[in-house]
Design a protein around this motif. Structure first.
Motif, PDB file in Angstrom:
ATOM      1  N   LEU A  72       0.917  -1.216   0.012  1.00  0.00           N
ATOM      2  CA  LEU A  72       0.031   0.167   0.024  1.00  0.00           C
ATOM      3  C   LEU A  72       0.779   1.263   0.115  1.00  0.00           C
TER       4      LEU A  72
ATOM      5  N   PRO B 189       0.914   5.476  -0.092  1.00  0.00           N
ATOM      6  CA  PRO B 189       0.008   6.820   0.156  1.00  0.00           C
ATOM      7  C   PRO B 189       0.922   7.763  -0.814  1.00  0.00           C
TER       8      PRO B 189
ATOM      9  N   TRP C  33      -4.330   6.506  -2.164  1.00  0.00           N
ATOM     10  CA  TRP C  33      -3.571   5.108  -2.244  1.00  0.00           C
ATOM     11  C   TRP C  33      -3.393   4.571  -3.542  1.00  0.00           C
TER      12      TRP C  33
ATOM     13  N   ARG D 116      -9.652   5.941  -0.681  1.00  0.00           N
ATOM     14  CA  ARG D 116      -9.526   5.345   0.567  1.00  0.00           C
ATOM     15  C   ARG D 116      -9.553   3.944   0.536  1.00  0.00           C
TER      16      ARG D 116
ATOM     17  N   ASN E  84      -9.200  -1.424   6.026  1.00  0.00           N
ATOM     18  CA  ASN E  84      -8.673  -2.737   6.359  1.00  0.00           C
ATOM     19  C   ASN E  84      -9.824  -3.482   7.169  1.00  0.00           C
TER      20      ASN E  84
ATOM     21  N   VAL F  31       1.181   0.326   6.333  1.00  0.00           N
ATOM     22  CA  VAL F  31       0.958   1.441   6.453  1.00  0.00           C
ATOM     23  C   VAL F  31       1.695   2.088   7.397  1.00  0.00           C
TER      24      VAL F  31
ATOM     25  N   TYR G  48      -7.219   6.158   5.580  1.00  0.00           N
ATOM     26  CA  TYR G  48      -7.071   4.719   5.917  1.00  0.00           C
ATOM     27  C   TYR G  48      -7.925   4.455   7.231  1.00  0.00           C
TER      28      TYR G  48
END
Length: 718
Positions: A186, A188, A194, A207, A210, A223, A355
């Motif tokens: 992942l 940013p 992302w 966005r 998880n 992250v 996130y």
């Protein structure tokens, strides 16, 4: 609902990428798509329900000891009742009701306490007599039953079918569910979006969420976060046909034998029961925390271990005697994820933009429907539909170590059916590294409470007191001591450790502009303090802080210990959204705070400083930098007690010296300690509101009586 793997991405852009295809992730995809969000993509690395969903016992209950979590339970049940009709997929939903069994007088107290809270909700809940319990569940040993707490409409659902129905609904409304597709990284981007990397290519997402169950730690690490989660072994046992069960005309309600610490329900013509073993006996899969989940683990189980749950099997045979003759045909031992306090972590995460998490579900089946809706509303509307600070992922912090998580998960699992007293304290994993500068000095003199890693005195001991933690539904050992401390502050002077406050420094060219935008109150002038509230777009109270302008353009913001990162996240998001040129620094751990309050507070503090503390030169809600006994402090004339008082902000290294100097100076005035229980009584009598009690995201400031702090004539420049 056979699964057809479709390992192609089809799209390389998404609004929301959901990582993990258990019941929670699929429910979120369903709700976002149903609400009209385009470009919802769910990625699952093996198949839907792999992990903890497929082997769950599938219990559904309206009951929860909390207030707002009941709304989550109720929404789930109402959704599950309609899913088959909506999606054409059978879900195997049984609703025979459930009964919690009280076999001790304390449990009966607990049920009565819970019944007083039942009025918050439209769902039915009854305290029932042993006769009624027997009528509903005729196979019980009635010698052990004093009362029952009965929830009609409770029951169980088939988790696999439920997930498949939600998946069918999600697809129908346009969401894309891709599996087997593993998220490998992942990234940013500077604009807050992302890059989600997979073996099949990269997806750009606004966005990410998880929802990866016991893989959530792995996704968190991508992250830079260490989510405090640990897999525990949970076992349940299924019996073959039992003639007495087969002979019944209707399905037995689910029972929860709270002293025996297990649930038991009908499974076809036999019974299924699942125990929660004690802290010492239960098993954690800690190797997954240190070395990661084994690659390829998906629909596997652990070795079962009946010895570990033997005492619960015996308790169940005593409570339900027909079990003695029954054969066990299946034992399921699978991983479920625990957070330290057994509650999931749901919402946006502080410190990482865009996130979101919905992880740490010990009861994922009953929570899946309601959390999917809750999170979907929050994502689409920019604020939560109601307050669930108890699920805030930001309630944990740097102090939440792996050792702490393991100790707490053991305790939470073992305490699964413990009596839920008011003002409950739990002692595993304490003290944390954050305990506080005065902890060693005070710990033998008082009963400590746990607040976001800090230890803070609840009440202090005197000779002749019955000391220690003695929870009760009735008056208990702290009642008289708290009254004594209350009098102390009303009549003389008291000292309280307030170090757990969340504390932030804000400075920079746009600091005044930012705070004027963030708060409903006006920005305080230099050297003064305001009580200020951050309101959501709908006008609910997201937070209450004190704001002090210490130097021109430089502010200190103070909030309650439980709201530290909850509030910081909101502020940081507004800074980014508005492009404000400011720096915000979290100084919570660097600063100690002592409160000195009572009619003699001025007299005592004046002995330690040359600064004039008289009412003329140090007014209510003023702040000043001064030296007390040569220790630099920022003093604010404010006290939550409602008495004359100051809050003294200082470097943590100076806490012990400052505390000792104040205690020394107040000997003649009869100075003494007081704790948070007395503080709470004092603030209630003064009519001071508290965030989380009299106001939260369910209340607007006017109904909470805060109109004095809300300046409706402020001109907003958005």
């Amino acid at each position: 609902g056979r699964q057809n793997p479709s390992p192609s991405l089809r799209k390389d852009k998404a609004d929301t990428v959901i990582i993990g295809g258990g019941c929670v992730g699929v429910s979120l995809a369903y709700h976002l798509a149903k609400a009209g969000l385009k470009d919802v993509i769910l990625l699952e690395k093996s198949e839907l329900t792999a992990g903890s969903t497929w082997h769950a016992a599938g219990l559904t209950t309206y009951f929860h000891p909390g207030i707002n979590l009941k709304k989550i339970h109720a929404y789930s049940i109402k959704l599950y009742e309609k899913l088959e009709e909506e999606t054409g997929q059978a879900v195997g939903f049984h609703q025979p009701g459930s009964i919690r069994i009280a076999s001790t007088p304390t449990r009966v107290d607990e049920f009565k306490y819970q019944m007083t809270r039942a009025g918050w909700h439209p769902t039915e809940q009854y305290l029932i007599t042993p006769e009624k319990v027997q009528e509903l569940f005729p196979l019980l040993n009635m010698d052990m039953v004093l009362a029952g707490l009965y929830n009609p409409g409770d029951g169980h659902i088939d988790p696999y079918s439920l997930t498949m129905a939600l998946a069918a609904g999600a697809r129908k409304y346009g969401a894309q569910l891709n599996y087997p597709v593993q998220v490998t990284n992942l990234n940013p981007r500077s604009d807050g979006t992302w890059e989600v990397e997979t073996p099949l290519g990269v997806i750009q997402a606004k966005r990410i969420v998880n929802t990866a169950g016991f893989w959530a730690r792995e996704i968190g690490k991508m992250v830079g976060l260490e989510h405090p989660l640990i897999p525990v072994h949970h076992q349940y046992v299924v019996t073959s046909t039992i003639p007495e069960v087969k002979a019944l005309r209707r399905e037995l309600p689910v029972i929860r034998d709270l002293e025996g610490s297990y649930y038991l329900r009908q499974e076809r013509d036999g019974l299924l029961f699942g125990p929660y073993e004690s802290e010492k006996k239960m098993k954690l899969q800690d190797s997954w925390v240190t070395n990661g989940v084994p690659p390829g683990f998906g629909k596997e189980l652990f070795e079962s271990d009946l010895d570990r749950i033997m005492e619960h099997i015996e308790a169940a045979m005593e409570m339900v005697p027909v079990l003695k003759q029954a054969n066990i045909i299946n034992t399921i031992a699978g991983p479920i994820t625990y957070s330290p306090d057994i509650l999931p972590m749901v919402g946006p995460h502080q410190g990482v933009r865009n996130y979101w998490v919905a992880i740490g579900f010990g009861y994922g089946i009953i929570h899946a429907g309601g959390i999917g809706k809750y999170l979907s509303d929050w994502i689409l509307e920019g604020e939560p539909p109601f307050d669930l600070i108890e699920l805030d992922p930001n309630r944990y912090g740097k102090w939440t170590t792996t050792e702490y998580t393991a100790a707490k998960a053991r305790e939470s699992y073992g305490f699964n059916n413990i009596v839920g007293y008011p003002k409950e304290e739990r002692f595993a994993g304490r003290p944390t590294e954050r305990a506080g500068a005065l902890y060693d000095l005070l710990r033998s003199k008082c009963s400590m409470g746990f607040h976001a890693g800090w230890e803070q005195p609840h009440w202090f001991y005197k000779p002749g007191d019955e000391i220690g933690y003695k929870p009760s539904f009735r008056r208990t050992n702290w009642f008289d001591p708290v009254g004594r401390e209350y009098k102390q502050v009303m009549e003389k002077v008291g000292v309280i450790d307030l170090s757990p406050f969340g504390k932030f420094k804000v400075k920079g060219t746009d600091s005044v502009k930012l705070l004027d935008h963030l708060f409903a109150n006006v920005v305080p002038k230099v050297g003064t303090t305001n009580i200020s509230h951050m309101l959501t777009p709908r006008g609910k109270v997201y937070a209450e802080l004190t704001v002090s302008q210490l130097y021109p353009g430089e502010f200190m913001l103070v909030t309650g210990s439980g709201s530290e990162l909850h509030d910081l996240r909101w502020i940081e998001e507004e800074i980014v959204r508005g492009g404000y040129k400011v720096e915000i620094e979290n100084v919570t751990d660097e600063m100690g705070v002592l409160g000195v309050a009572g009619p003699y507070a001025r007299q005592v503090l004046q002995k330690l400083t040359a600064e004039d503390l008289s009412d003329v030169s140090f007014k209510f809600l003023q702040s000043k930098h001064l030296k007390l006994s040569d220790i630099a402090v920022t003093a604010i004339r404010i006290s939550y007690t409602g008495e004359l008082g100051w809050e003294l902000y200082h470097r943590k290294e100076d806490s012990v010296a400052l505390y000792s100097a104040i205690m020394e100076a107040g000997q003649k005035e009869g100075i003494d300690n007081f704790g948070t229980y007395a503080l709470n009584a004092l603030r209630l009598e003064k009519g001071f509101r508290a965030w989380g009690a009299e106001m939260n995201c369910d209340t607007n400031p006017l109904e909470a009586g805060l109109e004095y702090f809300v300046k409706l004539n402020k001109v907003y420049v958005l």
